[in-house]
Design an enzyme around this catalytic site. Structure first.
Site, PDB file in Angstrom:
ATOM      1  N   SER A 591      35.134  39.874  46.013  1.00 33.40           N
ATOM      2  CA  SER A 591      34.643  40.657  47.134  1.00 33.40           C
ATOM      3  C   SER A 591      34.283  39.717  48.292  1.00 33.40           C
ATOM      4  CB  SER A 591      33.462  41.529  46.695  1.00 33.40           C
ATOM      5  OG  SER A 591      33.143  42.490  47.677  1.00 33.40           O
ATOM      6  N   ASP A 666      41.320  50.282  45.042  1.00 35.38           N
ATOM      7  CA  ASP A 666      40.067  49.790  45.626  1.00 35.38           C
ATOM      8  C   ASP A 666      39.713  50.579  46.888  1.00 35.38           C
ATOM      9  OD1 ASP A 666      37.931  48.349  46.668  1.00 35.38           O
ATOM     10  OD2 ASP A 666      38.785  46.411  46.125  1.00 35.38           O
ATOM     11  N   HIS A 698      37.154  48.629  42.927  1.00 35.79           N
ATOM     12  CA  HIS A 698      36.769  47.325  43.464  1.00 35.79           C
ATOM     13  C   HIS A 698      36.473  46.298  42.374  1.00 35.79           C
ATOM     14  CE1 HIS A 698      35.637  44.520  46.493  1.00 35.79           C
ATOM     15  NE2 HIS A 698      34.368  44.504  46.195  1.00 35.79           N
TER      16      HIS A 698
END
Length: 722
Positions: A591, A666, A698
Site C-alpha cells: 500500500s 482492489d 487491497h
C-alpha cells in the site's frame, strides 16, 4: 556523525534448530499465541473481572473476594438455553460464548446473538440465568444501531429501516437510485474517524443519518473474473481533483415520520464529521471540514428545524486539519463536553461548554491520546491510554477534570491495554514489551499493590528458534528527530559474515510498525526472513503515527520526499554495520509501503537491488480525494508535488529487480496504478515482474496469503540472496 541507541532482545533459546515454516508466517499468530485472558473486562460495580475460557465456551471470573482465583461464571450452554427459552420463534446454534458483552450491573450484561431469521440484542442475568429485554431486527439487516427505548435502525442496501419494540418495520428512506446512500458508515471513505452513519438521540425518538449523494461521481470498474463471462461491478471512486460526493445530515422523527435536513450550507463538496447529539436531544453538533481540509468549523444546529445556531470554535492550518473523534459529553452535565484534537501538536483532550467556551486543556506533556476509556464513577476524572517513550510505549493515564492534573497509572515500559474498575480503586492491566510476552495484573491504585493474574511464558521455547532483535533509535534526515527502528538479526548470526538485507517499510500516516511490544511489533514474515539468512530492518520515518502533528506534517504536498530521506538514514545505519552486505539490500512494502518501495527502487537505484511492492500507489492523481487531497492538495493546486511523487516517469531509473503484486479487485489502490506502471516500464525498456491475486481486494488473505509470502521470499532468494 549520527548516534544510534540500542535495546537488545534475544527471543527464544538458540539450542534448537527449528524454524518457522512459510505456512506459519500466516498461522503463527494462532499457533504460537501467548497465554492470555480473552475479552477481559471489569464487571460493573464490582471488584471482579470477566473473560472467556481458552476454548471460548465459558465465561469465567476472578474477583478480589476470592483472592483473584478463577471460577466459572456462565457456560455457553446455559446462555444458549436461556436464549432458546426466551426466543422460541427462531433457531440458534452458538459456536462460542459471545465475545462482545457490555456489563450493565454486577450480574447482568447485554450482548448480541444471531438466529437463523433475525439478529437480537439481549440482556442476560447470570443469577437467574434468564434473558430479558430482547430487541430484534432481520438477519438481512446491516449496520444496526440500537436505541435505549428498543428501537433499532438498520440498512437494507442503500436504505434505512427501523424495527420498533412491537415488531413494526418503518421505511425511513426509499431511494431506488443506488447512487443515493442512506445511513451507511461508508461516507467520505471512512476518513475523519467516521465509523457509523446513524445516530440515535438519547430518548431513541429521533435518528440522525448521513445521506450521501454520489450520483455525480464517475463509475469505476472492478472486474470479477470468476463468472463464465467476466462481470463488471462499478464502484464510486472520486479521484483527487475530480468531482466528489455530496453529503448531508438528516434527522428522522420516529413518531411523526418527519424529516429535517440540517442546514450545513455550501459548498456541497465538504466533509461532515464528529456528529454528536446533545444529551437533551434539542441540538446536534457537526464538524464541517472544507474540501481543502485546512479549515474546520464545529457547529451547533437546532435538531427540530435544522437551523444553524452558532460556530463553537474553528481550526485552521497551513497543512491540514484532521478531526478524528466525536465529542463526548460529561455524564450528568449536558452543558460540557470533551473534544480531542492535535491542533496544538499532539492529540489531546479539551473541556468545552456547549456555548463554545474552552474551560480547560486536559493534555499532558507530549502524550498522544490513543484510546478514550471514559469517566470514573463520580464523573470527575477521565481514564485514557496514551503514548510514552517517543511513541514506543502505551500507558494508562487519569486526568482530573477540575484541576487538570494527570496521573500515570501504569509505569512498566511497554504497550499497555488497561482499564479502571467502576469504583475507581483498581486497574486491570495487560502489557507486553520486548522481553515480556504478556502479563496481566490487578493494581490497587492507592496502595500500588499488584496481584498477578497471568504471566505468559515464551511460546517459542522448545519449539522455534527466534532470531535476536534490537529496537534502535536513528536520527532523522533533518538531524533533529529521533526515529524508532527495529533490527532483526539472521539466525545463527556470525559477526564475521556479511548478510543480505530486507527493509520492510510502510512510512505513511496512521501507521506505526515499531513498538515496545512482544516481538517489537514485527510480523512472523519478518522473523521468517531473518531465519532464512537476512537482516530484516524497519524504520518508522517522519510522517508515521504516534509522534504528534509536526512529525507528520513534513509530508504535506510532497509525499515520499522526507519519508525516503529518513529511510536512507536507516540505510546509512545498516551500512555502518560490518555484517551488512551493502551490495545486497532489498525493500518490501504494501500500500503506502508499496509506494515507498517503488519510490526507493527508482530514486535510490544504486542502493536497492530488489523490491517487492504490494498494492502500490504509483501516481497520487489516481488515488481518492479524501486521503490524497489531505496530504497533496489537488493536482491542479500542486502540479509540482504530484509530478515529483509520480513514479510513472521514474521507472527509467530502475536498475534492480522489482516485483509488483496487486489484488485484482482492489477498490482502495485501483489496479490502474500498477497497470500504468507496467506500461511505462515497457516503454522505458525496463523489465518489471508482475503478479495478480484474483478475487482479492487491497490485501491478500486466507491460504492465498501463504502463497504470497512464499512468492516474496522466493523473489528475494533468487535475486538477492545468491
Amino acid at each position: 556523525m549520527k548516534k544510534y541507541t540500542f535495546c537488545l532482545l534475544l527471543v527464544g533459546s538458540m539450542a534448537f534448530a527449528q524454524k518457522l515454516t512459510i505456512e506459519e508466517t500466516v498461522t503463527g499468530g494462532r499457533k504460537f499465541a501467548v497465554q492470555t485472558q480473552t475479552a477481559q473486562q471489569w464487571r460493573k460495580n464490582s471488584k471482579s473481572i470477566a473473560y472467556l475460557s481458552p476454548d471460548y465456551s465459558n465465561l469465567m471470573t476472578k474477583s478480589a473476594a476470592n483472592s483473584w482465583k478463577e471460577t466459572l461464571l456462565v457456560t455457553k450452554t446455559d446462555f444458549e438455553n436461556a436464549v432458546k427459552s426466551k426466543i422460541t420463534s427462531d433457531e440458534f446454534a452458538l459456536k462460542t460464548f459471545p465475545f462482545a458483552i457490555e456489563w450493565k450491573s454486577e450480574t447482568t450484561f447485554e450482548t448480541e446473538v444471531a438466529g437463523k431469521n433475525n439478529n437480537y440484542k439481549v440482556t442476560y442475568d447470570i443469577v437467574s440465568k434468564q434473558i430479558s429485554n430482547v430487541t430484534s431486527y432481520t438477519s438481512e439487516g446491516e449496520q444496526a444501531r440500537f436505541a435505549p427505548n428498543g428501537n433499532v435502525s438498520w440498512l437494507k442496501e442503500n436504505n434505512i429501516k427501523i424495527t420498533t419494540p412491537t415488531g413494526t418495520v418503518i421505511d425511513v428512506t426509499n431511494d431506488s437510485d443506488k447512487g443515493i446512500v442512506n445511513g451507511s458508515d461508508y461516507v467520505h471513505r471512512q476518513e475523519f474517524g467516521i465509523d457509523r452513519g446513524m445516530w440515535w438521540n438519547e430518548a431513541g425518538t429521533q435518528l440522525a443519518y448521513y445521506r450521501k449523494d454520489e450520483t455525480m461521481v464517475g463509475n469505476y470498474p472492478i472486474i470479477n473474473w470468476n463468472e463464465r463471462e467476466a462481470v463488471n461491478k462499478d464502484i464510486k471512486y472520486p479521484m483527487a481533483g475530480m468531482t466528489s460526493e455530496n453529503v448531508t445530515l438528516v434527522v428522522f422523527d420516529v413518531t411523526t415520520g418527519k424529516k429535517v435536513t440540517i442546514q450545513t450550507g455550501e459548498p456541497k463538496e465538504q466533509y461532515l464529521t464528529m456528529v454528536s447529539w446533545e444529551p437533551t436531544g434539542k441540538n446536534i453538533f457537526i464538524g464541517i471540514l472544507n474540501r481543502e481540509q485546512n479549515h474546520l468549523k464545529f457547529n451547533k444546529y437546532d435538531a427540530q428545524t435544522g437551523a444553524f445556531i452558532k460556530t463553537l470554535f474553528e481550526e485552521k492550518a497551513s497543512t491540514w486539519v484532521e478531526p478524528q473523534h466525536a465529542i463526548t459529553f460529561v455524564p450528568n452535565n449536558p452543558t460540557q463536553f470533551i473534544y480531542q484534537t492535535d491542533f496544538n501538536g499532539f492529540n489531546q483532550m479539551y473541556l468545552y461548554t456547549t456555548d463554545g467556551k474552552l474551560l480547560k486543556n486536559l493534555g499532558y506533556k507530549d502524550v498522544v491520546v490513543k484510546d478514550f476509556l471514559g469517566f470514573d464513577a463520580k464523573n470527575t476524572k477521565i481514564n485514557y491510554l496514551g503514548t510514552a517513550n517517543n511513541g514506543l510505549d502505551l500507558q494508562l493515564y487519569q486526568v482530573d477534570l477540575k484541576s487538570g492534573a494527570t496521573t500515570q497509572l501504569t509505569t512498566v515500559s511497554g504497550m499497555h491495554r488497561a482499564s479502571v474498575s467502576s469504583d475507581g480503586t483498581m486497574v486491570l492491566d495487560q502489557y507486553s514489551n520486548v522481553t515480556t510476552p504478556n502479563e496481566i495484573s490487578i493494581i490497587d491504585i492507592k496502595s500500588k499493590k499488584t496481584s498477578q493474574l497471568v504471566k505468559a511464558a515464551n511460546p517459542f521455547t522448545g519449539k522455534i528458534d527466534m532470531p535476536k532483535m534490537e529496537l534502535v533509535t536513528i536520527t532523522s534526515a533533518d538531524g533533529k528527530t529521533p526515529l524508532n527502528g527495529r533490527l532483526i538479526y539472521p539466525s545463527n548470526y556470525d559477526a564475521t559474515k556479511k548478510y543480505p538485507v530486507m527493509v520492510y517499510v510502510y512510512g505513511g500516516s496512521h501507521a506505526q510498525l515499531v513498538n515496545n511490544r512482544w516481538l517489537g511489533g514485527g510480523g512472523y514474515f519478518d522473523y521468517y526472513m531473518a531465519q532464512q539468512g537476512y537482516v530484516v530492518f524497519t524504520l518508522d520515518n517522519r510522517g508515521s503515527d504516534s509522534r504528534g502533528k509536526k512529525f507528520c506534517d513534513v509530508t504535506h504536498r510532497n509525499l515520499g520526499v522526507n519519508e525516503m530521506a529518513d529511510q536512507m538514514e536507516g540505510v546509512k545505519f545498516l551500512k555502518s554495520k560490518s555484517f551488512v552486505d551493502q551490495d545486497r539490500i532489498g525493500v518490501f512494502g504494501w500500500s503506502y509501503g508499496g509506494f515507498m518501495t517503488t519510490s526507493l527502487m527508482t530514486s535510490q537505484a544504486e542502493t536497492f537491488k530488489v523490491g517487492v511492492a504490494g498494492g502500490p500507489v504509483i501516481d497520487w492523481k489516481y488515488y481518492e480525494i479524501m486521503y490524497g487531497e489531505r496530504y497533496m492538495d489537488t493536482p491542479q493546486e500542486n502540479p509540482e508535488g504530484y509530478a515529483k511523487a509520480s513514479l510513472l516517469d521514474k521507472v527509467k531509473n530502475l536498475k534492480g529487480r522489482l516485483l509488483i503484486i496487486h489484488g485484482a479487485q482492489d477498490p482502495v489502490v485501483a489496479q490502474q496504478h500498477s497497470m500504468n506502471f507496467i506500461e511505462a516500464s515497457i516503454k522505458a525498456g525496463k523489465q518489471v515482474d508482475y503478479f495478480l491475486y484474483p478475487n482479492h481486494e487491497h490485501n491478500v488473505g486466507g491460504k492465498d496469503r501463504i502463497h504470497m509470502y512464499a512468492k516474496i521470499a522466493d523473489y528475494f532468494d533468487v535475486h538477492l540472496k545468491k
